[in-house]
Design a protein around this motif. Structure first.
Motif, PDB file in Angstrom:
ATOM      1  N   ARG A 317      -1.168  -3.531  -4.821  1.00 31.04           N
ATOM      2  CA  ARG A 317       0.378  -2.028  -4.762  1.00 31.04           C
ATOM      3  C   ARG A 317       0.892  -3.306  -3.987  1.00 31.04           C
ATOM      4  O   ARG A 317       1.869  -2.186  -3.602  1.00 31.04           O
ATOM      5  CB  ARG A 317      -0.575  -0.899  -3.985  1.00 31.04           C
ATOM      6  N   GLU A 318       1.049  -4.225  -3.525  1.00 25.40           N
ATOM      7  CA  GLU A 318       2.009  -4.518  -3.489  1.00 25.40           C
ATOM      8  C   GLU A 318       2.414  -4.792  -1.848  1.00 25.40           C
ATOM      9  O   GLU A 318       3.475  -4.277  -1.409  1.00 25.40           O
ATOM     10  CB  GLU A 318       3.191  -4.594  -3.460  1.00 25.40           C
ATOM     11  N   PHE A 319       1.093  -3.973  -0.930  1.00 23.98           N
ATOM     12  CA  PHE A 319       0.586  -3.633   0.188  1.00 23.98           C
ATOM     13  C   PHE A 319       1.648  -2.309   0.602  1.00 23.98           C
ATOM     14  O   PHE A 319       2.199  -2.098   1.914  1.00 23.98           O
ATOM     15  CB  PHE A 319       1.359  -5.083   1.279  1.00 23.98           C
ATOM     16  N   GLU A 320       2.338  -1.507  -0.081  1.00 25.37           N
ATOM     17  CA  GLU A 320       2.974  -0.226  -0.067  1.00 25.37           C
ATOM     18  C   GLU A 320       1.537   1.086  -0.164  1.00 25.37           C
ATOM     19  O   GLU A 320       1.478   1.865  -0.747  1.00 25.37           O
ATOM     20  CB  GLU A 320       3.344   0.078  -1.470  1.00 25.37           C
ATOM     21  N   VAL A 321       1.138   0.282   1.845  1.00 30.53           N
ATOM     22  CA  VAL A 321       0.120   1.962   1.535  1.00 30.53           C
ATOM     23  C   VAL A 321       0.766   2.004   3.569  1.00 30.53           C
ATOM     24  O   VAL A 321       1.316   1.744   4.116  1.00 30.53           O
ATOM     25  CB  VAL A 321      -1.862   0.398   1.668  1.00 30.53           C
ATOM     26  N   ASP A 322      -0.278   3.094   4.036  1.00 33.45           N
ATOM     27  CA  ASP A 322      -0.038   2.887   5.045  1.00 33.45           C
ATOM     28  C   ASP A 322      -0.747   2.348   5.733  1.00 33.45           C
ATOM     29  O   ASP A 322      -1.522   2.078   5.791  1.00 33.45           O
ATOM     30  CB  ASP A 322      -0.711   4.582   4.797  1.00 33.45           C
ATOM     31  N   GLU A 323      -0.072   2.274   7.485  1.00 36.60           N
ATOM     32  CA  GLU A 323      -0.805   1.488   8.567  1.00 36.60           C
ATOM     33  C   GLU A 323      -1.955   1.475   8.582  1.00 36.60           C
ATOM     34  O   GLU A 323      -3.075   0.090   8.663  1.00 36.60           O
ATOM     35  CB  GLU A 323       0.456   1.987   9.873  1.00 36.60           C
ATOM     36  N   THR A 324      -2.431   2.770   8.612  1.00 35.71           N
ATOM     37  CA  THR A 324      -4.094   2.978   8.647  1.00 35.71           C
ATOM     38  C   THR A 324      -4.932   2.081   8.937  1.00 35.71           C
ATOM     39  O   THR A 324      -5.963   2.513   8.417  1.00 35.71           O
ATOM     40  CB  THR A 324      -4.264   4.811   9.107  1.00 35.71           C
ATOM     41  N   ILE A 413       0.930 -10.447   4.867  1.00 34.46           N
ATOM     42  CA  ILE A 413       1.829  -9.593   4.871  1.00 34.46           C
ATOM     43  C   ILE A 413       2.935  -9.853   6.063  1.00 34.46           C
ATOM     44  O   ILE A 413       4.027  -9.023   6.300  1.00 34.46           O
ATOM     45  CB  ILE A 413       0.880  -8.199   6.213  1.00 34.46           C
ATOM     46  N   LEU A 414       2.465 -10.925   7.228  1.00 32.68           N
ATOM     47  CA  LEU A 414       3.083 -11.236   7.662  1.00 32.68           C
ATOM     48  C   LEU A 414       4.604 -12.846   7.172  1.00 32.68           C
ATOM     49  O   LEU A 414       6.012 -12.884   7.318  1.00 32.68           O
ATOM     50  CB  LEU A 414       2.647 -12.295   8.600  1.00 32.68           C
ATOM     51  N   LYS A 415       3.679 -13.126   5.836  1.00 31.50           N
ATOM     52  CA  LYS A 415       5.232 -13.400   5.239  1.00 31.50           C
ATOM     53  C   LYS A 415       6.008 -13.050   3.935  1.00 31.50           C
ATOM     54  O   LYS A 415       7.545 -13.124   3.942  1.00 31.50           O
ATOM     55  CB  LYS A 415       3.872 -14.615   4.181  1.00 31.50           C
ATOM     56  N   LEU A 416       5.329 -12.186   3.334  1.00 28.07           N
ATOM     57  CA  LEU A 416       6.134 -11.036   3.216  1.00 28.07           C
ATOM     58  C   LEU A 416       7.429  -9.963   4.135  1.00 28.07           C
ATOM     59  O   LEU A 416       8.150  -9.073   3.595  1.00 28.07           O
ATOM     60  CB  LEU A 416       5.529  -9.825   2.758  1.00 28.07           C
ATOM     61  N   ARG A 417       7.132  -9.897   5.491  1.00 26.94           N
ATOM     62  CA  ARG A 417       7.364  -9.412   6.530  1.00 26.94           C
ATOM     63  C   ARG A 417       7.335  -7.762   6.103  1.00 26.94           C
ATOM     64  O   ARG A 417       8.587  -7.348   6.156  1.00 26.94           O
ATOM     65  CB  ARG A 417       8.936  -9.711   6.889  1.00 26.94           C
ATOM     66  N   VAL A 418       7.146  -7.289   5.486  1.00 28.14           N
ATOM     67  CA  VAL A 418       6.274  -5.778   5.254  1.00 28.14           C
ATOM     68  C   VAL A 418       6.964  -4.842   6.689  1.00 28.14           C
ATOM     69  O   VAL A 418       5.665  -4.847   7.806  1.00 28.14           O
ATOM     70  CB  VAL A 418       5.359  -5.304   4.960  1.00 28.14           C
ATOM     71  N   PRO A 419       7.362  -4.241   6.737  1.00 26.97           N
ATOM     72  CA  PRO A 419       7.969  -3.535   8.860  1.00 26.97           C
ATOM     73  C   PRO A 419       6.923  -2.393   8.853  1.00 26.97           C
ATOM     74  O   PRO A 419       6.853  -2.420   9.794  1.00 26.97           O
ATOM     75  CB  PRO A 419       9.250  -3.344   7.940  1.00 26.97           C
ATOM     76  N   HIS A 420       6.161  -1.125   7.974  1.00 25.00           N
ATOM     77  CA  HIS A 420       5.601  -0.517   8.301  1.00 25.00           C
ATOM     78  C   HIS A 420       3.743  -1.315   8.953  1.00 25.00           C
ATOM     79  O   HIS A 420       3.767  -0.594   9.144  1.00 25.00           O
ATOM     80  CB  HIS A 420       5.905   0.588   7.458  1.00 25.00           C
ATOM     81  N   LEU A 421       4.289  -2.370   8.003  1.00 21.77           N
ATOM     82  CA  LEU A 421       2.689  -3.029   8.516  1.00 21.77           C
ATOM     83  C   LEU A 421       2.403  -3.754  10.012  1.00 21.77           C
ATOM     84  O   LEU A 421       1.702  -4.876  10.023  1.00 21.77           O
ATOM     85  CB  LEU A 421       2.023  -3.738   7.257  1.00 21.77           C
ATOM     86  N   MET A 422       3.657  -3.657  10.524  1.00 20.90           N
ATOM     87  CA  MET A 422       3.662  -4.869  11.136  1.00 20.90           C
ATOM     88  C   MET A 422       2.712  -4.919  12.658  1.00 20.90           C
ATOM     89  O   MET A 422       2.113  -5.794  13.566  1.00 20.90           O
ATOM     90  CB  MET A 422       4.871  -5.812  11.956  1.00 20.90           C
ATOM     91  N   GLY A 423       2.900  -3.663  12.957  1.00 20.59           N
ATOM     92  CA  GLY A 423       1.976  -3.746  14.417  1.00 20.59           C
ATOM     93  C   GLY A 423       0.620  -3.366  14.225  1.00 20.59           C
ATOM     94  O   GLY A 423      -0.113  -4.270  14.626  1.00 20.59           O
ATOM     95  N   ALA A 424       0.128  -3.252  13.064  1.00 18.18           N
ATOM     96  CA  ALA A 424      -1.429  -3.141  12.627  1.00 18.18           C
ATOM     97  C   ALA A 424      -1.458  -4.688  12.088  1.00 18.18           C
ATOM     98  O   ALA A 424      -2.410  -5.253  12.854  1.00 18.18           O
ATOM     99  CB  ALA A 424      -1.601  -2.335  11.205  1.00 18.18           C
ATOM    100  N   VAL A 425      -0.482  -5.622  11.940  1.00 14.78           N
ATOM    101  CA  VAL A 425      -1.380  -6.971  11.274  1.00 14.78           C
ATOM    102  C   VAL A 425      -1.081  -7.472  13.343  1.00 14.78           C
ATOM    103  O   VAL A 425      -2.537  -8.642  13.249  1.00 14.78           O
ATOM    104  CB  VAL A 425       0.251  -7.875  10.632  1.00 14.78           C
ATOM    105  N   LEU A 426      -0.490  -7.219  13.784  1.00 13.92           N
ATOM    106  CA  LEU A 426      -0.172  -8.603  15.086  1.00 13.92           C
ATOM    107  C   LEU A 426      -1.592  -7.559  15.845  1.00 13.92           C
ATOM    108  O   LEU A 426      -1.917  -8.475  16.268  1.00 13.92           O
ATOM    109  CB  LEU A 426       1.227  -7.673  15.502  1.00 13.92           C
ATOM    110  N   GLU A 427      -1.418  -6.839  15.871  1.00 10.55           N
ATOM    111  CA  GLU A 427      -2.749  -6.093  16.515  1.00 10.55           C
ATOM    112  C   GLU A 427      -3.899  -6.134  16.177  1.00 10.55           C
ATOM    113  O   GLU A 427      -4.410  -7.192  16.529  1.00 10.55           O
ATOM    114  CB  GLU A 427      -2.891  -4.733  16.315  1.00 10.55           C
TER     115      GLU A 427
END
Length: 679
Positions: A317-324, A413-427
């Motif tokens: 899906r190219e990380f076009e998913v919800d943060e949850t 996700i960090l490499k692509l810098r997907v904006p809406h997933l940054m919080g979940a990845v860093l957490e």
């Protein structure tokens, strides 16, 4: 006359005898008729007899003998009946009647079919009621004796093929309940050809047949769930559709019987519901089921299968998913110890205590028996240790593979810098920092630095037209740059504190001064933020159904700020190695921001300053005592570096204003801070 009379009498006597004989023979023939009547096949005789239509010729009425003109009598031979038009007409009429009869018969059959089709169907409520009764009957028979009534599973599946949605939903729910009741507590292995040739007892053969029937029926049921979950149908009276019920059944199966066959197929159903950008109620149910599935997994293999499916879906899906969906990784039990819980109902005693209690109740055993029992206990202990070692090694290997998949997804996700997933990845990186290989620390810190540097560019990201389109789209969440920067800082210091990286940070070339400087410059702008004490969900524009139930990555900005400051000023590995200049600069900046912070945030900042004063009182004491000031020049709170702010050239005059704060707790916090400094 006498002779003639006697002759006639004799003839009369003979005729009576003949009549008697004829009567006797007729009686015998009648008896034979009734005796052999049961053996006749009248239908066969009638069927084999030639069909006769109307007579095609009239019977001849001419005499067989005629008298010629010369008076002689002649016999007429080869008398042929005369044909007339009426006989030919009768044949044609018969054929036409035959054809008319066939046509009439076909018409009658068509009319019968039309009548059958036009027969009034059973009303839908009546069909639903009958289906309920049939489902209850089949389910009860299976629960009473599953091994004998295992064939009723096909009946349940057949009822699920109905065209009425209500009956389909009832059948799916009934099958789910039945399977949960009859599924054994182990996984059924497929039987090979060699095992089928083995000689088995009757009980074992029956058990194998039951297991194979159960697995076959369960496989068909899971396929039916997958089919129903894909197609959206209109909801019925209760507001649920067949797809909603199918997802509910899959969630129940993955939480109640996760050990059974076709586990991956059930997980695929849930992962399919999470592959959408917008989260609905079915996706929320799927997330809760998978979270419970991860938390209850003590083996490691089920989690590995689910994580593998999730990562493949995100990548496709190219990380076009919800943060949850990414937050599901935070529920994994990765490389953690599985300790058993103590009983709340009774006092658990060790083996030594139990041996002392039973010491007075020993049974008499001979020396040989005691030796055999001792050897048996030693053997059981060795076998138990061997089994535990194998299980631990297998579990560690599974969890290691799971961890690789999780970190690979985080780094992509960090490499692509997907904006809406940054919080979940860093957490997630902050939580699992103690498990990351130190060789990746340098690359990971550089990625975090780039994330902070290019956050503004990522926020704009596109042309003006694309930005306007995003504003019109309500599903795209608003990016919080301040929150991302704080999460990056928390993650960076969690990496350093998670392992022994702080001891070898010089060898690894780990420099965290960038994060320290960025946080120092962000303190004053943070003090005037309007949403400082609001959670992320309350400030986000995303109205997904999962927001109300999510408990991950929802800390306020103040909490993240305190976590970052604690990692910089009070590191867990060695808090006393923090330079005095850094402590003084942050202390002066925090007291200034406390004047503008809301009440609860001001209390939290003063509590943190109290901990700093308790640990580093001598290093920052000169900020409260002007006589001990050592700095020259003037203080610059807007400096681009911590060292360039020159904190020792100023004093903490903000304390006098905080003494007059409207909140009693803030005033009390200032007094406790000054008391710690003077003592």
């Amino acid at each position: 006359m006498t002779a003639a009379g006697s002759k006639r009498r004799k003839l009369a006597h003979n005729s009576s005898d003949d009549e008697a004989q004829h009567a006797a023979s007729s009686r015998r023939a009648q008896k034979d008729f009734f005796k052999h009547a049961s053996d006749w096949n009248l239908e066969h005789d009638y069927e084999s007899r030639r069909r006769k239509g109307k007579k095609n010729a009239k019977e001849s009425t001419k005499l067989p003998q005629i008298r010629s003109t010369d008076g002689r009598v002649e016999i007429v031979r080869n008398v042929e009946p005369e044909e007339d038009a009426s006989s030919v007409q009768s044949d044609n009429e018969w054929l036409e009647g035959r054809e008319d009869g066939i046509e009439s018969e076909s018409e009658e059959l068509d009319e019968d079919k039309e009548e059958e089709e036009q027969k009034p169907e059973i009303p839908e409520p009546q069909q639903i009621l009958e289906a309920q009764e049939e489902l209850a009957k089949l389910a009860s028979s299976i629960n009473e004796n599953p091994e004998e009534n295992i064939g009723a599973l096909k009946g349940l599946a057949a009822l699920g093929q109905s065209k009425i949605p209500t009956i389909q939903m009832l059948a799916l729910m009934t099958q789910m309940t039945v399977y949960q009741d009859i599924i054994p507590g182990y996984r059924i292995r497929p039987h090979t050809e060699e095992s089928s040739k083995e000689k088995l007892s009757k009980e074992v053969r029956q058990l194998r047949q039951f297991e194979q029937s159960l697995v076959s029926g369960y496989q068909g049921y899971v396929k039916e769930l997958a089919r129903c979950a894909k197609f959206e149908t209109k909801p019925v009276r209760g507001g649920q559709s067949v797809a909603n019920v199918a997802v509910t059944c899959a969630c129940s199966l993955i939480t109640k019987v996760p050990h059974f066959n076709f586990r991956s197929d059930v997980v695929k159903i849930l992962v399919g519901r999470l592959s959408r950008r917008k989260i609905d109620d079915d996706a929320v149910k799927s997330q809760k089921a998978l979270e419970e599935f991860f938390r209850d997994d003590e083996e490691g293999r089920p989690s590995l299968e689910a994580v593998s499916l999730l990562t493949k879906m995100m990548k496709a899906r190219e990380f076009e998913v919800d943060e949850t969906t990414v937050n599901l990784f935070l529920s994994l039990r990765l490389l953690s110890e599985f300790s058993g819980k103590a009983s709340q109902d009774r006092v658990e005693r060790s083996a030594e205590d139990l041996a002392k209690v039973k010491k007075n109740k020993r049974e008499f055993r001979t020396k040989r028996e005691r030796k055999a029992i001792k050897e048996q206990k030693a053997l059981e202990k060795t076998m138990a240790q061997a089994d535990a070692l194998v299980s631990h090694e297998e579990r560690d290997r599974m969890q290691s593979e799971t961890l690789k998949l999780v970190f690979a997804t985080y780094f992509r996700i960090l490499k692509l810098r997907v904006p809406h997933l940054m919080g979940a990845v860093l957490e997630g990186l902050a939580k699992y920092a103690h498990l990351i290989n130190q060789d990746f620390f340098g690359d990971l810190l550089e990625a975090l630095k780039d994330l902070i540097r290019h956050s503004d560019e990522d926020a704009e990201g596109k042309s003006t037209e694309d930005a306007e389109n995003e504003e019109d789209d309500e599903d795209i969440p608003v990016r919080n740059l301040t929150r991302e920067a704080l999460l990056c800082t928390v993650t960076a210091y969690a990496l350093l504190a998670g392992q022994d990286a702080h001891n070898s940070r010089h060898d690894l070339h780990l420099d965290l001064s960038f994060f320290t400087t960025h946080l120092f410059k962000s303190l004053l702008p943070l003090a005037t933020a309007a949403d400082l004490e609001n959670t992320r969900l309350s400030t986000s524009s995303s109205s997904s159904a999962a927001s109300a139930t999510s408990k991950i990555n929802v800390q306020t900005t103040t909490v993240l700020l305190l976590r970052s400051l604690t990692g910089i000023l009070l590191p867990a590995y060695n808090a006393r190695q923090v330079p005095p200049l850094r402590l003084a600069a942050f202390t002066k900046q925090l007291t200034s921001t406390a004047l503008h912070l809301p009440e609860k945030s001001a209390q939290a900042v003063l509590a943190l300053l109290g901990d700093i004063a308790h640990t580093h009182a001598k290093k920052i004491n000169s900020l409260w005592n002007t006589e001990e000031r050592k700095g020259d020049g003037k203080f610059n709170p807007l400096s681009d570096s911590v060292e360039g702010s020159n904190p020792f050239a100023s004093t903490v005059w903000e304390g006098e204003l905080l003494r007059k704060h409207f909140s009693p707790k803030v005033r009390e916090g200032v007094k406790m801070l000054e008391k710690s400094m003077t003592s």
